[in-house]
Every structure is written in structure tokens, then in C-alpha cells.
Design a protein around this motif. Structure first.
Motif, PDB file in Angstrom:
ATOM      1  N   ALA A  89      21.973 -40.079  19.201  1.00  0.00           N
ATOM      2  CA  ALA A  89      22.893 -39.768  18.105  1.00  0.00           C
ATOM      3  C   ALA A  89      22.193 -39.277  16.834  1.00  0.00           C
ATOM      4  O   ALA A  89      22.590 -38.249  16.273  1.00  0.00           O
ATOM      5  N   SER A 132      20.676 -35.774  17.439  1.00  0.00           N
ATOM      6  CA  SER A 132      21.719 -34.780  17.681  1.00  0.00           C
ATOM      7  C   SER A 132      22.397 -34.349  16.388  1.00  0.00           C
ATOM      8  O   SER A 132      22.581 -33.156  16.132  1.00  0.00           O
ATOM      9  N   SER A 133      22.759 -35.308  15.544  1.00  0.00           N
ATOM     10  CA  SER A 133      23.504 -34.972  14.333  1.00  0.00           C
ATOM     11  C   SER A 133      22.619 -34.447  13.211  1.00  0.00           C
ATOM     12  O   SER A 133      23.035 -33.575  12.443  1.00  0.00           O
ATOM     13  N   ALA A 141      22.161 -30.369  16.049  1.00  0.00           N
ATOM     14  CA  ALA A 141      23.503 -29.762  16.004  1.00  0.00           C
ATOM     15  C   ALA A 141      23.495 -28.380  15.366  1.00  0.00           C
ATOM     16  O   ALA A 141      24.056 -27.419  15.922  1.00  0.00           O
ATOM     17  N   SER A 193      21.149 -42.832  11.115  1.00  0.00           N
ATOM     18  CA  SER A 193      22.114 -42.088  10.301  1.00  0.00           C
ATOM     19  C   SER A 193      22.726 -42.976   9.223  1.00  0.00           C
ATOM     20  O   SER A 193      22.928 -42.536   8.084  1.00  0.00           O
TER      21      SER A 193
END
Length: 315
Positions: A101, A104-105, A109, A222
Motif C-alpha cells: 500500500a 503503491s500510493s 501510482a 502513509s
């Protein structure tokens, strides 16, 4: 061309190897297990070589040297046939990429969107998988996996190495740079990563014995960065994941020049059974993006200006 084996036999062979057994291949191909066994036996008779052997290990089959030689050609041929048919139908095969996660973010992305703009005829799909993916189950073409340095294999395709250093919001910087021990400390929950544990920085900053009460722990990186951008405390930032926050000035290094190497690496893993026509182009693109130096040198010069502005504000 008259000596080529039947397509169904080649599909049965490829599926049995990829899925680890005749029964799983039969389920995917919607035929009986005995049909798969018969097709592979006929393929072996046609080629005059044993391709698979029964095994007592997981999956129940073992690939022989002849089978290992045949498998890459069959996998590539089936993949190219599938792509050609999809192109004719106007339904190009999706290129699917997985990563955890935070990566990816925060890093992947935007770059996947940019790669898609360069290849608008191919659907691109990004999925979040925190650990080693099941390529067949998730239909993943390329996985980006977070791997401890000590578990790297000699042939692992390393995409990124990280650096870790304390960061905070520009508003907090004037106070934080003078009194780390009085600030809230933001920490990511992660095993076997001493560089992102505030306890490993105790001597560096002269933290008191009771500083544990100042640590706020989060389940994801995050969350840590979101809290730091909001001025909640000091985080142990990971570059290049936080490069956008550094470039925009939303975060600044607490002590420019102070950093530690991370103990994990981001590694590229290809689906052994898939050869999407754009896979190599995507891998090359990601490596090019990974080699762009982070702009921390530019940001390191900024706290002086922001410090003056923050000093004018109430403490």
C-alpha cells in the motif's frame, strides 16, 4: 508446421506446470484430470521425451530437463496468441502490477498513470498486495515486493533502495530542530527495520529514558507521513517514497545530511507464466524512474526561509 503438437496438449502441459498439478490444470481448462494426463502423455510420446514426473513434494509433479526447455517457449507462444486474439477483438489484455500500500500510493501510482499515457491502447491495472503475491490467483504480470536485504537472491531485480532520516512539517521545524526530545515522535509499525524505530536513534538525539511515552505508532507508513505533514510530530521518512512531500516543501529534513540506509529493498518479480508484450517496456520505465535522484539537496536548503516565517508565528 505439420510436426507441431496439438494446441490443447501444449495448454495442458503449461497449465499443469504453472498451477502445480494435473487437477488444478483440469479445473482451469474445464476438463477432467484424466484428460489433462492423457494430453500430456500424448505430447511426451510425440516429442519422444518425458516432460513431467510424479513427485511426492508439494504439487505432485516435477519438471524434467526436457520439460524445462519446452516450458518458456510454450508460455511465450500461448501468451502471444492470447494477446493477438485480444487485439483483434479489441480487448487488449490488461497489464496488472502489484505492490504494497505505501509504495503503491506514494511512488508507483503516478508513474503507472504516466506509463499508461505512453501506451493508451493497453489497459493498466494496479492492485495492492502487501506480501508475495499469488500470480495465478490475482492474474498479476509484475509484482513489486518489499524484501529484507538479508533475504535477497543473487538474481533479484532490485528496483529501489531507500534512505531514512527524520522529517517534519516546516511549521514545526524551528521547534523540532532545537528540541527533538520534547516533540511527539511518529513511528511506523514494521518488523526487522531498526532504522525506522525511534529506539535506534536514542543516542543520536539524546532522547530521555521516558521518551517512549512520546511515540505514536501507526499501522502504515502513509499514516505516519500524513500525521507529519499535518504538523503532529517528527517522522522517520523514507526516500524516495516521500520525495513529493520534500519537493513541495510539505516536509523538510530535520537535520540535512543525516540519514541511514534502509534494511529492505523493493524488488521486481515477473509472473513466470505470463509474458505481456509491454512487460519489458514497463520494467525499463520503472528502472529509469527509480534512477532519477531525489530532490533532497534542493529541499535541504529551504528550512532557513521557512524557519524565519515560523518563528514569527506564536509558539
Amino acid at each position: 508446421m505439420t510436426h507441431l503438437p496439438p494446441l490443447n496438449a501444449l495448454r495442458a502441459f503449461e497449465a499443469a506446470v504453472r498451477l502445480g498439478g494435473f487437477a488444478r490444470a483440469a479445473a482451469e481448462l474445464n476438463v477432467s484430470t484424466s484428460a489433462v494426463s492423457h494430453q500430456i502423455r500424448a505430447l511426451e510420446e510425440l516429442l519422444g521425451a518425458r516432460l513431467l514426473e510424479r513427485s511426492t513434494g508439494v504439487g505432485g509433479i516435477r519438471v524434467t530437463p526436457a520439460g524445462a526447455r519446452l516450458l518458456p517457449a510454450v508460455s511465450e507462444a500461448l501468451s502471444r496468441l492470447g494477446e493477438a486474439c485480444a487485439d483483434i477483438r479489441g480487448t487488449a489484455k490488461r497489464l496488472t502490477v502489484s505492490a504494497n500500500a505505501p509504495f503503491s500510493s506514494m511512488w508507483l501510482a503516478r508513474r503507472l498513470a504516466e506509463f499508461s499515457s505512453l501506451h493508451p491502447d493497453t489497459p493498466l491495472n494496479a492492485v495492492v498486495v502487501d506480501n508475495e503475491p499469488d500470480f495465478a490467483r490475482h492474474d498479476i504480470d509484475l509484482a513489486i515486493v518489499h524484501v529484507p536485504q538479508q533475504r535477497l537472491a543473487p538474481d533479484d531485480d532490485v528496483l529501489l533502495r531507500e534512505s531514512v532520516f527524520p522529517v517534519c512539517s516546516p511549521e514545526l521545524y524551528p521547534f523540532a530542530s532545537r528540541a527533538v526530545c520534547r516533540c511527539r515522535l511518529l513511528q511506523e509499525a514494521h518488523e526487522n527495520s531498526p532504522e525506522i524505530d525511534w529506539h535506534s536513534w536514542t543516542a543520536q538525539f539524546g532522547l530521555p529514558d521516558d521518551f517512549e511515552t512520546k511515540i505514536v505508532r501507526y499501522s502504515s507508513f502513509s499514516q505516519v507521513i500524513g500525521a507529519a505533514v499535518g504538523g503532529a510530530g517528527i517522522a522517520l521518512g523514507r526516500v524516495p517514497l516521500i520525495e513529493p512531500e520534500l519537493s513541495s516543501g510539505r516536509l523538510v529534513p530535520l537535520f540535512p545530511g543525516l540519514s541511514r540506509a534502509a534494511s529492505w529493498r523493493f524488488v521486481l518479480r515477473r509472473n513466470p507464466a505470463e509474458r505481456h508484450r509491454l512487460l519489458e517496456a514497463l520494467i525499463t520505465y520503472l528502472h529509469e524512474e527509480a534512477n532519477v535522484p531525489p530532490r533532497t539537496e534542493f529541499i535541504a536548503a529551504q528550512p532557513t526561509k521557512r524557519r524565519t516565517m515560523a518563528d514569527d508565528a506564536p509558539a
